[in-house]
Design a protein around this motif. Structure first.
Motif, mmCIF file in Angstrom:
data_model
loop_
_atom_site.group_PDB
_atom_site.id
_atom_site.type_symbol
_atom_site.label_atom_id
_atom_site.label_comp_id
_atom_site.label_asym_id
_atom_site.label_seq_id
_atom_site.Cartn_x
_atom_site.Cartn_y
_atom_site.Cartn_z
ATOM 1 N N HIS A 145 13.129 11.617 -5.798
ATOM 2 C CA HIS A 145 13.553 12.004 -4.455
ATOM 3 C C HIS A 145 12.370 12.403 -3.571
ATOM 4 O O HIS A 145 12.568 12.973 -2.501
ATOM 5 N N VAL A 146 11.159 12.089 -3.992
ATOM 6 C CA VAL A 146 9.990 12.585 -3.263
ATOM 7 C C VAL A 146 9.939 12.051 -1.840
ATOM 8 O O VAL A 146 9.599 12.789 -0.895
ATOM 9 N N ARG A 147 10.275 10.789 -1.629
ATOM 10 C CA ARG A 147 10.158 10.231 -0.280
ATOM 11 C C ARG A 147 11.142 10.866 0.702
ATOM 12 O O ARG A 147 10.726 11.344 1.763
ATOM 13 N N PRO A 148 12.450 10.904 0.404
ATOM 14 C CA PRO A 148 13.350 11.574 1.351
ATOM 15 C C PRO A 148 13.079 13.064 1.477
ATOM 16 O O PRO A 148 13.256 13.640 2.554
ATOM 17 N N LEU A 149 12.646 13.716 0.381
ATOM 18 C CA LEU A 149 12.371 15.147 0.472
ATOM 19 C C LEU A 149 11.151 15.408 1.352
ATOM 20 O O LEU A 149 11.146 16.344 2.159
ATOM 21 N N ARG A 150 10.133 14.574 1.227
ATOM 22 C CA ARG A 150 8.944 14.736 2.063
ATOM 23 C C ARG A 150 9.328 14.589 3.546
ATOM 24 O O ARG A 150 8.863 15.337 4.394
ATOM 25 N N ARG A 151 10.176 13.591 3.839
ATOM 26 C CA ARG A 151 10.611 13.406 5.213
ATOM 27 C C ARG A 151 11.414 14.607 5.706
ATOM 28 O O ARG A 151 11.236 15.066 6.834
ATOM 29 N N PHE A 152 12.282 15.152 4.853
ATOM 30 C CA PHE A 152 13.090 16.305 5.231
ATOM 31 C C PHE A 152 12.199 17.509 5.513
ATOM 32 O O PHE A 152 12.391 18.215 6.519
ATOM 33 N N VAL A 153 11.219 17.750 4.641
ATOM 34 C CA VAL A 153 10.294 18.870 4.830
ATOM 35 C C VAL A 153 9.518 18.687 6.127
ATOM 36 O O VAL A 153 9.314 19.638 6.892
ATOM 37 N N ASP B 196 0.834 -1.209 0.000
ATOM 38 C CA ASP B 196 0.000 0.000 0.000
ATOM 39 C C ASP B 196 0.864 1.252 0.000
ATOM 40 O O ASP B 196 0.563 2.227 -0.701
ATOM 41 N N ALA B 197 1.942 1.226 0.788
ATOM 42 C CA ALA B 197 2.833 2.384 0.852
ATOM 43 C C ALA B 197 3.519 2.612 -0.484
ATOM 44 O O ALA B 197 3.646 3.757 -0.943
ATOM 45 N N ASP B 198 3.964 1.527 -1.135
ATOM 46 C CA ASP B 198 4.612 1.660 -2.441
ATOM 47 C C ASP B 198 3.630 2.205 -3.472
ATOM 48 O O ASP B 198 3.981 3.043 -4.306
ATOM 49 N N HIS B 199 2.394 1.704 -3.426
ATOM 50 C CA HIS B 199 1.376 2.181 -4.363
ATOM 51 C C HIS B 199 1.094 3.659 -4.151
ATOM 52 O O HIS B 199 0.986 4.433 -5.116
ATOM 53 N N GLN B 200 0.998 4.061 -2.896
ATOM 54 C CA GLN B 200 0.749 5.463 -2.585
ATOM 55 C C GLN B 200 1.902 6.339 -3.050
ATOM 56 O O GLN B 200 1.677 7.429 -3.592
ATOM 57 N N GLU B 201 3.139 5.854 -2.861
ATOM 58 C CA GLU B 201 4.293 6.636 -3.297
ATOM 59 C C GLU B 201 4.309 6.793 -4.813
ATOM 60 O O GLU B 201 4.625 7.871 -5.330
ATOM 61 N N ARG B 202 3.948 5.735 -5.536
ATOM 62 C CA ARG B 202 3.891 5.833 -7.002
ATOM 63 C C ARG B 202 2.845 6.856 -7.428
ATOM 64 O O ARG B 202 3.056 7.606 -8.392
ATOM 65 N N GLN B 203 1.728 6.889 -6.722
ATOM 66 C CA GLN B 203 0.691 7.860 -7.048
ATOM 67 C C GLN B 203 1.177 9.280 -6.808
ATOM 68 O O GLN B 203 0.901 10.184 -7.617
ATOM 69 N N VAL B 204 1.900 9.485 -5.703
ATOM 70 C CA VAL B 204 2.433 10.810 -5.403
ATOM 71 C C VAL B 204 3.433 11.231 -6.472
ATOM 72 O O VAL B 204 3.417 12.376 -6.949
ATOM 73 N N ARG B 205 4.305 10.307 -6.856
ATOM 74 C CA ARG B 205 5.283 10.618 -7.912
ATOM 75 C C ARG B 205 4.588 10.997 -9.203
ATOM 76 O O ARG B 205 4.977 11.968 -9.879
ATOM 77 N N GLN B 206 3.553 10.227 -9.571
ATOM 78 C CA GLN B 206 2.841 10.496 -10.815
ATOM 79 C C GLN B 206 2.159 11.855 -10.772
ATOM 80 O O GLN B 206 2.189 12.610 -11.745
ATOM 81 N N ARG B 207 1.553 12.179 -9.625
ATOM 82 C CA ARG B 207 0.887 13.481 -9.494
ATOM 83 C C ARG B 207 1.893 14.619 -9.635
ATOM 84 O O ARG B 207 1.644 15.606 -10.333
ATOM 85 N N LEU B 208 3.051 14.477 -8.973
ATOM 86 C CA LEU B 208 4.073 15.508 -9.066
ATOM 87 C C LEU B 208 4.623 15.631 -10.476
ATOM 88 O O LEU B 208 4.861 16.733 -10.974
ATOM 89 N N LEU B 209 4.817 14.484 -11.128
ATOM 90 C CA LEU B 209 5.341 14.514 -12.493
ATOM 91 C C LEU B 209 4.369 15.226 -13.417
ATOM 92 O O LEU B 209 4.775 16.018 -14.283
#
Length: 243
Positions: free
Chosen positions: A57-65, A7-20
């Protein structure tokens, strides 16, 4: 793979796609505004390729933010929930695309962190002007509960295993999370981010080295030393509070 991980991987792919998609829209808008020639396909393609690099880099950047924003909230600079983590992350990526010519070939994530700090501080200043009041910078960062020593021991056990991963949602209790955050804050930023990308995000050493612009051997050394340092820092907290 556990259901939660899928579920987490799927959600991350969705976030990447939205940002792209948002970054691609930004590129198309530049063409409409005349900032790029619609006939210059190669430039547009290069910018889209750079956008694809960014969203990796969305996952580490989100954590940094999240960490940076949380620190300002804890200091009382802005109220909780005053700023949206998602909007800040989006803004950083858009700003990165706008300044793509400044991006380094190596160490892209380090460059993104500098942009993120500027975006966060600018957003905080704007929010503080909007709410027109100052808040105290003396509020406590965290409080500890009755069961915190046991949670510290469990964290130390995890850190003692050189092959153990730290799950990003390591929320044994809020108190344990606060203690781990305090320990992480003792590390230099580069060390902290390298350690988290390797042990939490699951990036391999080559990926981390490229993102930070440092040798693979340095990544390996940072992770090993940071793990030992964090375990010792947590032990110090345990004995200090117990005494």
């Amino acid at each position: 793979m556990p259901v939660e991980s899928r579920d987490a991987d799927h959600q991350e792919r969705q976030v990447r796609q939205r940002l792209l998609e948002r970054l691609h829209a930004q590129i198309e808008a530049e063409i409409v505004r005349g900032e790029q020639s619609p006939d210059n396909v190669s430039v547009a393609d290069q910018r889209k390729a750079f956008a694809a690099r960014l969203v990796e880099h969305v996952r580490p950047l989100r954590r940094f933010v999240r960490r940076e924003l949380g620190r300002w909230v804890a200091l009382g600079a802005v109220p909780p929930d005053a700023l949206s983590e998602d909007e800040l992350v989006d803004t950083v990526f858009v700003r990165a695309l706008q300044h793509a010519h400044e991006a380094p070939r190596q160490g892209l994530f380090r460059w993104l962190r500098r942009l993120a700090r500027r975006v966060i501080r600018t957003s905080i200043d704007a929010e503080r002007r909007r709410i027109e009041h100052e808040r105290s910078l003396e509020e406590p960062v965290a409080t500890l509960g009755e069961d915190w020593p046991d949670q510290v021991v469990r964290l130390i056990d995890i850190l003692a295993d050189p092959h153990a991963e730290l799950p990003e949602d390591l929320l044994l209790t809020q108190e344990a999370q606060a203690l781990l955050e305090q320990a992480l804050d003792r590390l230099p930023e580069l060390w902290r981010e390298v350690f988290l990308m390797r042990t939490v995000d699951g990036w391999n050493e080559d990926m981390v080295a490229e993102a930070e612009g440092i040798p693979v051997e340095q990544v390996r050394s940072i992770v090993e030393i940071s793990r030992a340092f964090l375990a010792e820092a947590l032990r110090e907290m345990q004995f200090s509070e117990a005494g």
